[in-house]
Structures are given as C-alpha cells and as structure tokens.
Design a protein around this motif. Structure first.
Motif, PDB file in Angstrom:
ATOM      1  N   SER A  16      -3.434   8.458   6.883  1.00 44.92           N
ATOM      2  CA  SER A  16      -4.186   9.240   7.868  1.00 44.92           C
ATOM      3  C   SER A  16      -3.874   8.771   9.285  1.00 44.92           C
ATOM      4  O   SER A  16      -3.818   9.586  10.224  1.00 44.92           O
ATOM      5  CB  SER A  16      -5.690   9.152   7.597  1.00 44.92           C
ATOM      6  N   ARG A  44      -2.510   3.076   6.468  1.00 45.81           N
ATOM      7  CA  ARG A  44      -3.143   4.308   5.996  1.00 45.81           C
ATOM      8  C   ARG A  44      -2.327   5.511   6.448  1.00 45.81           C
ATOM      9  O   ARG A  44      -1.934   5.611   7.617  1.00 45.81           O
ATOM     10  CB  ARG A  44      -4.568   4.432   6.542  1.00 45.81           C
ATOM     11  N   THR A  61       0.824  -1.206   0.000  1.00 43.97           N
ATOM     12  CA  THR A  61       0.000   0.000   0.000  1.00 43.97           C
ATOM     13  C   THR A  61       0.857   1.254   0.000  1.00 43.97           C
ATOM     14  O   THR A  61       1.789   1.382   0.796  1.00 43.97           O
ATOM     15  CB  THR A  61      -0.922   0.020   1.232  1.00 43.97           C
ATOM     16  N   THR A 114      -4.829   6.729  -1.300  1.00 46.61           N
ATOM     17  CA  THR A 114      -4.285   5.411  -0.993  1.00 46.61           C
ATOM     18  C   THR A 114      -4.425   4.486  -2.194  1.00 46.61           C
ATOM     19  O   THR A 114      -5.494   4.422  -2.802  1.00 46.61           O
ATOM     20  CB  THR A 114      -5.009   4.791   0.219  1.00 46.61           C
ATOM     21  N   SER A 120       0.311   5.349   0.486  1.00 51.21           N
ATOM     22  CA  SER A 120      -0.719   6.240   1.000  1.00 51.21           C
ATOM     23  C   SER A 120      -0.093   7.554   1.439  1.00 51.21           C
ATOM     24  O   SER A 120       0.990   7.569   2.031  1.00 51.21           O
ATOM     25  CB  SER A 120      -1.435   5.570   2.186  1.00 51.21           C
ATOM     26  N   ASN A 143      -5.509   2.773  13.189  1.00 54.51           N
ATOM     27  CA  ASN A 143      -6.663   2.437  12.347  1.00 54.51           C
ATOM     28  C   ASN A 143      -7.869   2.066  13.202  1.00 54.51           C
ATOM     29  O   ASN A 143      -9.013   2.177  12.765  1.00 54.51           O
ATOM     30  CB  ASN A 143      -6.345   1.241  11.439  1.00 54.51           C
ATOM     31  N   GLU A 154      -6.715  12.307   1.664  1.00 54.10           N
ATOM     32  CA  GLU A 154      -5.963  11.051   1.761  1.00 54.10           C
ATOM     33  C   GLU A 154      -6.062  10.343   0.417  1.00 54.10           C
ATOM     34  O   GLU A 154      -7.134  10.267  -0.178  1.00 54.10           O
ATOM     35  CB  GLU A 154      -6.505  10.152   2.865  1.00 54.10           C
TER      36      GLU A 154
END
Length: 230
Positions: free
Chosen positions: A193, A191, A12, A28, A14, A102, A26
């Motif tokens: 964020s 993530r 991933t 991703t 992001s 998360n 954001e």
C-alpha cells in the motif's frame, strides 16, 4: 487512477490495489516462503476478491530496490509480465522511499533501515512536509557507525522503520545520542500500500516508465558479481 503495487524486496511479500483515495485491497505475508510461490497467487486472490480485472489497472508499481536480489528480480519480473501483457505503464518506486510512506504524516525525521549484512544497512533519511516527501539523504549502502554518525550530526528526533531494526537495534541504542523510536510491528515492514501511494504521487509527476525499462536498483553488485570480479 487504479494502481496494482508489488513489494518483494525482503522477506515480506505484499500486493495491493489502490486508487488516489481508497485502499481497495492489500495482502501481506511476512513468512519464510519464496516470492515465486506467493506473489502471483496473492495478486490473483485480491483481484478475485475485489472483482478487479487486471485490464482495469492503470499503473503497475513495483518496489525496485534496494533489497534481496532474488526478491527484487521476482517482483520486477512479475510486474513487467503484467504490464507488458496488458500494455500498462509502470512506476519503479525506490524501496526506502516506499517504507517512509508507512509513516506519512509523521513530523519526525524518518530513517528506513534494511539489513544488508556484515554490519551494513540500506538506509536513507526522509521528512514529510504535509503530503510531500522530502529526501534528506538519498538511499545508500551504509555501515551502522556511518549511519549513527550522520544521525548524531543531524541532532533531531528520528523514527526508524524496517527489518534493519532487528539486527542493528542494539547498536543504535548503544551509540545514538539523539531522541529516537522504533516503529511498531504493524508499520515496521514493507507494505505494498505504501508502494502504491508513492507510485500515485510519482505518476502525478510524470514518473512512469515502459515495462522494458523496469529493472531493480540493487545499490551494490550481487555476490556472484563480486566473486567474479575478484
């Protein structure tokens, strides 16, 4: 406080822009593209779409490991380049702690898991007390069996997050005795964020660094280093 966050510790990629109370953007991608292809265009895109000048960023946060050696190096280099060019402080966020964010607000024991290959995982254990993240077991390289033994000894409900679910899920199902659940796809992967949120709390505690001190925490030597030391 406006944070630009970068996450590239696994497949991933992001990036995010966040303040204390707003996730501004954001972006991703969880697809088989190299982070060297994706990160800078993704940062350019969220800055353009939100009319954000990088000079207005207060902190550059990077997920600093463990994870993919190449991904971590690319993320660190990207973040350092921006921070150095704009004279901004950085926050090096432990990847597994960011993954725990998360699930901020979840009262269960949180167990992030990342595939480290050869029946091993990168993992740690965390719990939230209101908004404060408590570290129950520091992030480490651990075998499937060792992790299951620790969790069985804890004997409390646990929730797993991370791509390690994909490779170790069957082993966990067959050997874990306590109650457990696996995170759903929208919160399972890394993530930016969450990196940003963790960075905000860390910055409030004074845990910022100069860009020249930013370096990934691999938790183990690279394959090239292991071969060299044989």
């Amino acid at each position: 406080m406006k944070v630009l966050a970068i996450e590239s510790s696994a497949v991933t990629a992001s990036v995010a822009i966040m303040t204390e109370d707003t996730l501004i953007a954001e972006y991703t991608i969880n697809y088989k593209k190299t982070h060297s292809q994706t990160l800078l265009p993704m940062i350019d895109e969220i800055c353009r779409m939100t009319e954000t000048d990088v000079s207005d960023i207060d902190i550059v946060a990077v997920s600093d490991g463990p994870g993919s050696f190449t991904g971590l190096r690319i993320g660190a280099a990207t973040g350092k380049g921006i921070a150095l060019a704009k004279d901004k402080p950085m926050v090096a966020v432990p990847t597994l702690e960011a993954m725990a964010y998360n699930l901020m607000g979840d009262k269960r024991l949180i167990c992030p898991v990342m595939d480290a290959r050869r029946q091993h995982l990168y993992s740690g254990l965390y719990r939230f007390d209101a908004e404060k993240l408590e570290i129950i077991h520091e992030q480490c390289l651990i075998s499937y069996q060792e992790l299951v033994d620790i969790l069985n000894a804890q004997d409390e409900e646990v929730v797993f997050v991370g791509d390690g679910i994909d490779v170790a899920g069957d082993y966990i199902k067959d050997n874990l005795k306590c109650r457990y659940s696996f995170s759903k796809p929208h919160i399972k992967t890394q993530r930016a964020s969450s990196v940003a949120l963790a960075a905000i709390y860390m910055a409030q505690e004074g845990k910022t660094i100069n860009s020249d001190l930013m370096k990934p925490d691999y938790l183990r030597p690279s394959q090239a280093e292991r071969e060299h030391n044989k």
